[in-house]
Motif scaffolding. Structure first.
Motif, PDB file in Angstrom:
ATOM      1  N   ASP A  53      64.432  58.132  44.779  1.00 29.35           N
ATOM      2  CA  ASP A  53      64.042  59.451  44.844  1.00 29.35           C
ATOM      3  C   ASP A  53      64.542  60.789  44.538  1.00 29.35           C
ATOM      4  OD1 ASP A  53      61.256  61.188  44.016  1.00 29.35           O
ATOM      5  OD2 ASP A  53      60.546  61.038  46.061  1.00 29.35           O
ATOM      6  N   THR A  54      65.463  61.456  44.829  1.00 27.49           N
ATOM      7  CA  THR A  54      66.619  62.425  45.290  1.00 27.49           C
ATOM      8  C   THR A  54      65.638  63.889  44.781  1.00 27.49           C
ATOM      9  OG1 THR A  54      67.818  62.095  43.549  1.00 27.49           O
ATOM     10  CG2 THR A  54      68.179  60.646  45.432  1.00 27.49           C
ATOM     11  N   ALA A  55      65.118  63.650  43.549  1.00 23.55           N
ATOM     12  CA  ALA A  55      65.297  65.454  42.406  1.00 23.55           C
ATOM     13  C   ALA A  55      64.748  66.229  43.728  1.00 23.55           C
ATOM     14  CB  ALA A  55      63.176  64.784  41.696  1.00 23.55           C
ATOM     15  N   ASP A  56      64.283  66.431  45.515  1.00 21.54           N
ATOM     16  CA  ASP A  56      63.572  67.487  45.648  1.00 21.54           C
ATOM     17  C   ASP A  56      64.646  67.327  46.940  1.00 21.54           C
ATOM     18  OD1 ASP A  56      61.434  67.878  44.685  1.00 21.54           O
ATOM     19  OD2 ASP A  56      59.600  66.987  46.064  1.00 21.54           O
ATOM     20  N   LEU A  57      65.989  66.204  47.050  1.00 22.36           N
ATOM     21  CA  LEU A  57      67.144  66.545  47.562  1.00 22.36           C
ATOM     22  C   LEU A  57      67.675  67.732  47.035  1.00 22.36           C
ATOM     23  CD1 LEU A  57      67.407  62.457  48.705  1.00 22.36           C
ATOM     24  CD2 LEU A  57      66.376  64.929  50.263  1.00 22.36           C
ATOM     25  N   PRO A  58      69.077  67.930  48.103  1.00 21.62           N
ATOM     26  CA  PRO A  58      69.866  68.853  48.180  1.00 21.62           C
ATOM     27  C   PRO A  58      71.098  67.629  47.236  1.00 21.62           C
ATOM     28  CG  PRO A  58      69.868  69.096  50.257  1.00 21.62           C
ATOM     29  CD  PRO A  58      69.027  67.800  49.684  1.00 21.62           C
ATOM     30  N   VAL A  59      70.839  68.891  45.901  1.00 21.20           N
ATOM     31  CA  VAL A  59      72.382  68.284  44.695  1.00 21.20           C
ATOM     32  C   VAL A  59      73.131  66.867  45.123  1.00 21.20           C
ATOM     33  CG1 VAL A  59      73.753  70.007  44.730  1.00 21.20           C
ATOM     34  CG2 VAL A  59      72.713  68.543  42.466  1.00 21.20           C
ATOM     35  N   HIS A  60      73.844  67.281  46.315  1.00 26.10           N
ATOM     36  CA  HIS A  60      74.713  66.288  46.868  1.00 26.10           C
ATOM     37  C   HIS A  60      74.138  64.768  46.675  1.00 26.10           C
ATOM     38  CE1 HIS A  60      73.269  67.626  50.987  1.00 26.10           C
ATOM     39  NE2 HIS A  60      74.364  66.286  50.551  1.00 26.10           N
ATOM     40  N   TYR A  61      72.944  64.677  47.014  1.00 23.45           N
ATOM     41  CA  TYR A  61      72.004  63.947  46.948  1.00 23.45           C
ATOM     42  C   TYR A  61      71.846  62.767  45.835  1.00 23.45           C
ATOM     43  CZ  TYR A  61      71.016  63.749  51.885  1.00 23.45           C
ATOM     44  OH  TYR A  61      71.370  63.932  53.590  1.00 23.45           O
ATOM     45  N   GLN A  62      71.635  63.505  44.298  1.00 23.96           N
ATOM     46  CA  GLN A  62      71.413  63.222  43.483  1.00 23.96           C
ATOM     47  C   GLN A  62      72.759  63.103  42.759  1.00 23.96           C
ATOM     48  OE1 GLN A  62      69.285  67.095  41.556  1.00 23.96           O
ATOM     49  NE2 GLN A  62      68.292  66.892  43.513  1.00 23.96           N
ATOM     50  N   LYS A  63      73.958  62.978  42.844  1.00 24.28           N
ATOM     51  CA  LYS A  63      74.852  62.777  43.174  1.00 24.28           C
ATOM     52  C   LYS A  63      75.421  60.874  42.891  1.00 24.28           C
ATOM     53  CE  LYS A  63      76.727  66.898  41.889  1.00 24.28           C
ATOM     54  NZ  LYS A  63      77.501  68.342  42.092  1.00 24.28           N
ATOM     55  N   GLU A  64      74.883  61.219  44.571  1.00 30.04           N
ATOM     56  CA  GLU A  64      75.835  59.458  45.355  1.00 30.04           C
ATOM     57  C   GLU A  64      74.597  59.310  45.886  1.00 30.04           C
ATOM     58  OE1 GLU A  64      76.721  56.584  46.665  1.00 30.04           O
ATOM     59  OE2 GLU A  64      78.463  57.828  46.048  1.00 30.04           O
ATOM     60  N   PRO A  65      74.351  57.642  45.179  1.00 32.84           N
ATOM     61  CA  PRO A  65      72.471  56.890  45.867  1.00 32.84           C
ATOM     62  C   PRO A  65      73.357  56.633  46.156  1.00 32.84           C
ATOM     63  CG  PRO A  65      73.460  55.899  43.166  1.00 32.84           C
ATOM     64  CD  PRO A  65      74.453  57.572  44.245  1.00 32.84           C
ATOM     65  N   ASN A  66      74.286  55.974  46.970  1.00 32.62           N
ATOM     66  CA  ASN A  66      74.767  54.952  48.163  1.00 32.62           C
ATOM     67  C   ASN A  66      74.548  55.629  49.904  1.00 32.62           C
ATOM     68  OD1 ASN A  66      74.952  52.614  46.716  1.00 32.62           O
ATOM     69  ND2 ASN A  66      76.945  53.308  46.198  1.00 32.62           N
ATOM     70  N   CYS A  67      73.203  55.144  50.700  1.00 28.34           N
ATOM     71  CA  CYS A  67      73.133  56.546  51.212  1.00 28.34           C
ATOM     72  C   CYS A  67      73.171  55.283  53.029  1.00 28.34           C
ATOM     73  CB  CYS A  67      71.432  56.857  51.195  1.00 28.34           C
ATOM     74  SG  CYS A  67      71.311  57.908  52.678  1.00 28.34           S
ATOM     75  N   CYS A  68      73.852  56.108  53.749  1.00 29.56           N
ATOM     76  CA  CYS A  68      74.298  54.785  55.045  1.00 29.56           C
ATOM     77  C   CYS A  68      72.702  55.799  56.130  1.00 29.56           C
ATOM     78  CB  CYS A  68      75.882  55.639  55.496  1.00 29.56           C
ATOM     79  SG  CYS A  68      76.261  54.395  54.475  1.00 29.56           S
ATOM     80  N   ARG A  69      72.543  54.650  56.597  1.00 24.58           N
ATOM     81  CA  ARG A  69      71.616  55.120  57.593  1.00 24.58           C
ATOM     82  C   ARG A  69      71.447  54.601  59.031  1.00 24.58           C
ATOM     83  NH1 ARG A  69      66.096  53.991  55.380  1.00 24.58           N
ATOM     84  NH2 ARG A  69      66.062  51.990  56.161  1.00 24.58           N
TER      85      ARG A  69
END
Length: 175
Positions: free
Chosen positions: A148-164
């Motif tokens: 669900d990246t539509a409301d995030l800055p564009v770099h989140y839309q280009k890379e789906p792998n997120c380290c938390r």
């Protein structure tokens, strides 16, 4: 060295730090931050969510915080955390481990607000950043695929792998 809220007069310097960060990200073949609009940064400043470490009247490091991050943390976002974003160090001062100051500050700030967690994320499988954040006290929780990246800055839309990453203040206090 002191930690303070950023001021509207800091916007140009913040943008300069972001540009230096983008250059480093390109050089290291990492996920690259987009150019953030001045209005976006000014809004964070007005809401007291942009912070800086000052050293010799220079912004040595800055970062932003949020109090919710549902797109990244989903069900785990329960109004019990502060979320750190866009840590950015002045290129002339890299290597000074400002992350340790940010962690110290964020633990205290979160406690003052009655929050249990300090959280942050980074995109891609950046092993150096994973080591950097864990060495500063964050627990690496793994990599999740963002959907669900539509409301995030564009770099989140280009890379789906997120380290938390997370610091649990309750378990930290018991150490």
């Amino acid at each position: 060295m002191e930690i303070k809220n950023c001021l509207i007069t800091d916007v140009a310097e913040i943008q300069s730090l972001y540009e230096a960060a983008r250059s480093l990200q390109i050089q290291k073949e990492m996920v690259v931050w987009p150019v953030f609009k001045n209005t976006f940064i000014k809004n964070e400043i007005t809401e007291n969510r942009q912070w800086k470490i000052l050293q010799d009247n220079l912004i040595a490091c800055n970062w932003a915080i949020t109090f919710e991050d549902k797109e990244i943390w989903g069900e785990e976002d329960r109004n019990d955390a502060i979320y750190i974003h866009r840590i950015c160090t002045n290129p002339t001062l890299r290597g000074n481990r400002y992350i340790e100051k940010i962690v110290e500050w964020s633990r205290e700030y979160a406690r003052q607000l009655g929050k249990r967690f300090v959280r942050l994320d980074t995109l891609g499988n950046n092993t150096k950043l994973i080591a950097h954040y864990t060495s500063a006290g964050f627990n690496f929780l793994g990599i999740v695929k963002l959907t669900d990246t539509a409301d995030l800055p564009v770099h989140y839309q280009k890379e789906p792998n997120c380290c938390r990453f997370e610091i649990d203040l309750q378990s930290f206090a018991s150490r």
